[in-house]
Write a protein that holds these residues in place. Structure first.
Motif, short mmCIF file in Angstrom:
data_model
loop_
_atom_site.label_atom_id
_atom_site.label_comp_id
_atom_site.label_asym_id
_atom_site.label_seq_id
_atom_site.Cartn_x
_atom_site.Cartn_y
_atom_site.Cartn_z
N ARG A 1 0.83 -1.21 0.00
CA ARG A 1 0.00 0.00 0.00
C ARG A 1 0.86 1.25 0.00
O ARG A 1 0.60 2.20 -0.75
CB ARG A 1 -0.95 0.01 1.20
N ALA A 2 1.91 1.26 0.83
CA ALA A 2 2.79 2.43 0.89
C ALA A 2 3.49 2.66 -0.45
O ALA A 2 3.63 3.80 -0.90
CB ALA A 2 3.82 2.25 2.00
N VAL A 3 3.93 1.58 -1.09
CA VAL A 3 4.60 1.70 -2.39
C VAL A 3 3.65 2.26 -3.43
O VAL A 3 3.98 3.19 -4.18
CB VAL A 3 5.17 0.34 -2.84
N LEU A 4 2.43 1.73 -3.48
CA LEU A 4 1.45 2.18 -4.47
C LEU A 4 1.01 3.62 -4.20
O LEU A 4 0.75 4.38 -5.13
CB LEU A 4 0.24 1.24 -4.48
N LEU A 5 0.93 4.00 -2.93
CA LEU A 5 0.58 5.39 -2.61
C LEU A 5 1.67 6.34 -3.09
O LEU A 5 1.37 7.40 -3.67
CB LEU A 5 0.36 5.55 -1.11
#
Length: 201
Positions: free
Chosen positions: A82-86
């Motif tokens: 999630r952090a990478v995609l954000l």
């Protein structure tokens, strides 16, 4: 000498971009671009063989560095998808909806049906980017973070979700200036929707 050559090439690209945006591809001429940059036609043709070639290079140069930096945010080793995609989504939207890239996209939409120009620009730009993101999403599938599916389809869906809030306004030329907080909010909504759809039950 090489530095001077690169500086001249960039000066031509910058001048051509201004001319293309002012009058469009059809009405633009190599003579106008020469006048804009202050070089002779011989100098211009020593760097670019045709107006089509120059137009293609303008399209690619406009955002390639920014998009490459964006794609570098796709950390395959991270356990926090999630952090990478954000991080990716925020930067992707920041680049995509910058004034310069918006102008280039509008120009491409108008002129892209000329010969194979649209296909070349698509293959070098959006298609290449979608495939890079698809590779990252395949990594998430292999880790069990996402359900098995066609990686390219998921990449296309993710990019569509990221743009969903503004794409029609952009297409009709009524989109106002967007802020960093808007990019962050839209990215959060898009990524959470994407993960809800594709995480294992």
């Amino acid at each position: 000498m090489r530095k001077k050559t690169e500086e001249r090439r960039q000066a031509i690209l910058d001048a051509a971009e201004r001319v293309f945006q002012q009058v469009g591809f059809e009405r633009a001429s190599m003579a106008q671009i020469c006048s804009e940059v202050g070089f002779s036609k011989a100098t211009l043709y020593s760097y670019f063989n045709s107006k089509d070639e120059l137009f293609f290079d303008v399209m690619m140069a406009a955002a390639s560095a920014e998009f490459e930096a964006t794609k570098s945010l796709l950390d395959h080793s991270s356990d926090d998808a999630r952090a990478v995609l954000l991080a990716y989504g925020r930067q992707y939207l920041t680049v995509l909806y910058s004034p310069r890239v918006q102008a280039i996209r509008r120009l491409m939409a108008t002129e892209g049906n000329r010969g194979d120009l649209g296909r070349r620009c698509f293959e070098f730009g959006p298609e290449k980017g979608q495939n890079i993101v698809a590779g990252y999403l395949k990594t998430l599938m292999d880790k069990g973070v996402l359900r098995e599916a066609r990686p390219l389809l998921l990449s296309q869906q993710l990019h569509s979700l990221l743009e969903a809030e503004w794409i029609e306004q952009f297409m009709f030329g009524v989109l106002g200036e967007l802020s960093a907080s808007q990019f962050a909010a839209a990215t959060g909504d898009a990524v959470d929707t994407f993960l809800r759809a594709w995480r294992p039950a």
